[in-house]
Design an enzyme around this catalytic site. Structure first.
Site, short mmCIF file in Angstrom:
data_model
loop_
_atom_site.label_atom_id
_atom_site.label_comp_id
_atom_site.label_asym_id
_atom_site.label_seq_id
_atom_site.Cartn_x
_atom_site.Cartn_y
_atom_site.Cartn_z
N GLU A 93 65.69 61.95 13.68
CA GLU A 93 67.03 62.48 13.45
C GLU A 93 67.32 63.41 14.63
O GLU A 93 66.53 64.32 14.90
CB GLU A 93 67.07 63.26 12.13
CG GLU A 93 68.48 63.75 11.83
CD GLU A 93 68.57 64.59 10.56
OE1 GLU A 93 67.57 64.71 9.82
OE2 GLU A 93 69.67 65.13 10.34
N ARG B 105 51.49 63.34 7.44
CA ARG B 105 52.10 64.15 8.52
C ARG B 105 51.01 64.90 9.26
O ARG B 105 50.01 65.29 8.65
CB ARG B 105 53.01 65.22 7.92
CG ARG B 105 54.31 64.77 7.39
CD ARG B 105 55.06 65.99 6.87
NE ARG B 105 55.92 66.57 7.88
CZ ARG B 105 57.12 66.09 8.18
NH1 ARG B 105 57.61 65.06 7.54
NH2 ARG B 105 57.85 66.65 9.11
N LYS C 224 61.53 71.05 12.36
CA LYS C 224 62.61 71.29 13.32
C LYS C 224 63.49 72.44 12.87
O LYS C 224 63.99 73.22 13.69
CB LYS C 224 63.45 70.02 13.49
CG LYS C 224 62.82 69.04 14.45
CD LYS C 224 63.67 67.79 14.58
CE LYS C 224 63.45 66.88 13.40
NZ LYS C 224 64.17 65.61 13.51
P1 ATP Z 1 61.06 67.83 10.70
O1 ATP Z 1 60.69 68.42 9.40
O2 ATP Z 1 60.26 68.38 11.83
O3 ATP Z 1 62.53 67.86 10.95
P2 ATP Z 1 61.45 65.10 10.06
O4 ATP Z 1 60.51 64.19 9.37
O5 ATP Z 1 62.67 65.53 9.35
O6 ATP Z 1 60.62 66.31 10.60
P3 ATP Z 1 62.56 63.12 11.77
O7 ATP Z 1 63.35 63.27 13.00
O8 ATP Z 1 63.24 62.60 10.56
O9 ATP Z 1 61.90 64.51 11.45
O10 ATP Z 1 61.25 62.27 12.07
C1 ATP Z 1 61.18 61.08 12.80
C2 ATP Z 1 59.88 60.40 12.48
O11 ATP Z 1 58.78 61.24 12.80
C3 ATP Z 1 59.78 60.12 10.99
O12 ATP Z 1 59.29 58.82 10.80
C4 ATP Z 1 58.82 61.16 10.49
O13 ATP Z 1 58.14 60.68 9.37
C5 ATP Z 1 57.93 61.39 11.70
N1 ATP Z 1 57.37 62.74 11.68
C6 ATP Z 1 58.05 63.91 11.60
N2 ATP Z 1 57.20 64.97 11.53
C7 ATP Z 1 55.95 64.45 11.58
C8 ATP Z 1 54.65 65.02 11.54
N3 ATP Z 1 54.45 66.33 11.45
N4 ATP Z 1 53.59 64.18 11.61
C9 ATP Z 1 53.77 62.85 11.72
N5 ATP Z 1 54.96 62.26 11.76
C10 ATP Z 1 56.05 63.03 11.68
MG MG Z 2 64.38 64.65 8.77
#
Ligand code: ATP
Ligand code: MG
Length: 565
Positions: free
Chosen positions: A35, A260, A270
């Site tokens: 995202e 994760r 983020k």
């Molecule tokens: P954040 O909480 O940091 O915003 P998010 O999952 O909302 O993380 P996205 O941009 O939606 O962030 O993530 C893109 C991809 O990266 C998704 O498939 C997510 O599952 C993966 N991802 C995000 N954070 C992690 C993590 N800490 N470890 C492994 N994969 C991750």
């Molecule tokens: Mg997200």
């Protein structure tokens, strides 16, 4: 762990099985779906390495797809940084960079299809009311009073939602599934919400936006993704992911969830990282203390080190926590092999070699990297006045201190053996201003002609030839292993480490560093790995300490009798 012999893990096992049964006609097609609401962090690197790594191993493809369904938080700056960072990590999606917003028209059509099939309805409950009707894990939900609207009324209202007749939050489109489902995600989830907001790509075209769950599976389907790999928190969403795709009767990808990455002393969210940026706790998303890819890249971490680390942590079905020291271990391991070694003095102390000819300058041979003979040698000027590290001299040496002190002989690396003959002190403060030595001309290059031993070898820089620089030394950004564990009434910012940045000015570097370009990485002998910062100019060199030399992970492994991978 290269692209043809990937590490064994359960995701890979699923792919191997699918290849065996020819489930997707031998195809492997993954995607990385960020995202664009912030910069990528080291957790994303794990997902990137997994998605791109598995596809590469099986001759498949990986798409980059921006999950841009929320216009309020998303910006082009984030899109650009994500593109840049995935490339930097070493992966490429060829011409397959997509956006969920590319599919807004199709998703809208499908929503109309759901309404016509009696499987979606326009609901007038407020967000709070929807939540109250939702029930809990132990109690079923209550049906919305709008659940049984006619298809005609739903079509009319949905069209008018799209046309902008209603304010934000006034209505939603909901899937009609099962308010008593044990899975809360199936209790008539919201498909569309009203948001009168400009979108970074579609501008003012839409004032209704699909929810992530409604957009994601269908986007995967449109792109004919085979394995939709995501993190464990989406496990409970999988039935909904499957439901939308099945109801539409479109191509069905397989969602697979993994753990994760969590790192000690680090936050990987983020939203929280954005707080650090917005509140000025760091200088920006690319502050070298940040766990963002832009941050650790500026700090001097290499893509190879990050990929090796991601391979080593692997994937599993349970969330855990990984030691930050393990990441640092892979950084050192990589830099040890490739970073040229140079001499730099962070906190200089003047040394005068009284018996060295005042006008003589000798070019000493120095080895660029003992780990790699191909990196060759360089010349380092030696002269009568040098700088050494303040720490490498003690007027009154404590026990076990073997470096320079009055009467003691030490080796100057690639230089000579020198013996301390005296000091010059500030009369008022008693501070040592200058150390005087004599050298033994027979020890040129630092070699002992007669087998004479010294207990210490120290680094130095010729004063007349030295380049001035600034060094930025970093420590963990948080003082607690789990930065989210804050004292009552406080948040994670209470755990910020006030000493996470130390700026050392007046450092002295050997002249070979004069034209060091931003991004270049070095090992400063005995001090650590350093990387030239973006803030450097030709007259002002700035170095980030990438990592200290001491490998705490290797120590942990040794203590616990484990073997390093
Ligand atoms: P954040 O909480 O940091 O915003 P998010 O999952 O909302 O993380 P996205 O941009 O939606 O962030 O993530 C893109 C991809 O990266 C998704 O498939 C997510 O599952 C993966 N991802 C995000 N954070 C992690 C993590 N800490 N470890 C492994 N994969 C991750
Ligand atoms: Mg997200």
């Amino acid at each position: 762990m290269n692209s043809t012999t990937g590490p064994t893990n359960f995701v890979r096992d699923i792919i191997l099985e699918d290849l065996k049964t020819n489930k997707y006609g031998g195809r492997v097609h993954t995607r990385f779906p960020p995202e664009p609401n912030g910069y990528l962090h080291i957790g994303h690197a794990k997902s990137i390495c997994l998605n791109f790594g598995l596809a590469a191993e099986f001759g498949g493809k990986t798409n980059l797809r921006f999950d841009d369904t929320n216009p309020c938080k998303e910006e082009t700056e984030y899109v650009d940084s994500i593109i840049d960072n995935v490339h930097w990590l070493g992966f490429d999606w060829e011409d397959r960079c997509f956006y969920a917003s590319d599919y807004f028209d199709q998703l809208y059509e499908w929503a109309v299809q759901f309404i016509k099939a009696g499987k979606a309805y326009v609901c007038d409950l407020t967000a709070d009311e929807v939540r109250q009707h939702r029930g809990s894990l132990t109690e079923p939900g209550q049906a919305s009073p709008y659940r049984n609207r006619s298809v005609a009324e739903n079509l009319d209202l949905f069209e008018r939602m799209r046309a902008g007749e209603f304010p934000d939050g006034a209505r939603t489109l909901r899937a009609k599934i099962d308010m008593a489902s044990a899975n809360l995600n199936l209790r008539d989830p919201i498909m569309y919400r009203i948001l009168h907001a400009d979108h970074h790509r579609t501008g003012g075209k839409w004032c209704i936006y699909p929810m992530y769950d409604y957009a994601h599976g269908q986007s995967d389907s449109i792109e004919r993704i085979t394995h939709s790999i995501c993190t464990l928190e989406f496990e409970d969403h999988r039935p909904l992911y499957d439901w939308y795709v099945q109801q539409l009767g479109i191509y069905a990808p397989q969602q697979i969830e993994f753990d994760r990455l969590n790192l000690t002393y680090t936050l990987l969210s983020k939203r929280k990282l954005l707080t650090l940026v917005q509140n000025g706790h760091v200088s920006g998303w690319d502050d070298p203390r940040m766990p963002t890819l832009s941050g650790i890249r500026r700090r001097g971490y290499t893509p190879e080190a990050i990929r090796n680390f991601c391979g080593a942590v692997g994937v599993s079905k349970t969330n855990g926590s990984t030691e930050l020291a393990l990441l640092e271990h892979y950084v050192r391991e990589d830099l040890n092999k490739r970073a040229p070694r140079v001499m730099a003095v962070l906190r200089p102390l003047r040394v005068v070699i009284d018996n060295y000819p005042p006008d003589l300058v000798e070019e000493m041979d120095a080895i660029n990297n003992p780990e790699d003979a191909a990196m060759g040698t360089r010349k380092v000027p030696f002269s009568r006045v040098l700088y050494i590290e303040q720490d490498d001299f003690r007027e009154v040496p404590p026990k076990q201190y073997f470096r320079l002190s009055p009467g003691r002989e030490v080796r100057l690396r690639y230089g000579y053996f020198v013996t301390c003959t005296g000091v010059v002190k500030d009369e008022k403060t008693g501070e040592v201003l200058e150390v005087h030595c004599t050298y033994d001309p027979a020890t040129r290059g630092g070699d002992s002609p007669d087998g004479r031993r010294v207990k210490s070898t120290i680094h130095w820089v010729s004063a007349a030839h030295a380049i001035d620089a600034e060094a930025r030394l970093y420590d963990n950004l948080f003082t607690r292993e789990n930065p989210d564990e804050a004292p009552e009434g406080q948040d994670f910012t209470a755990n910020l480490n006030p000493h996470s940045l130390e700026v050392v000015r007046g450092c002295k570097l050997e002249p070979s560093l004069r034209s060091a370009a931003p991004g270049s990485r070095y090992q400063f002998e005995r001090l650590g790995y350093f990387c030239v910062d973006l803030d450097s100019a030709s007259d002002r060199l700035v170095f980030n300490r990438t990592a200290a030399l001491r490998d705490t992970w290797a120590k942990i492994e040794k203590r616990e009798g484990r073997n390093l991978k």
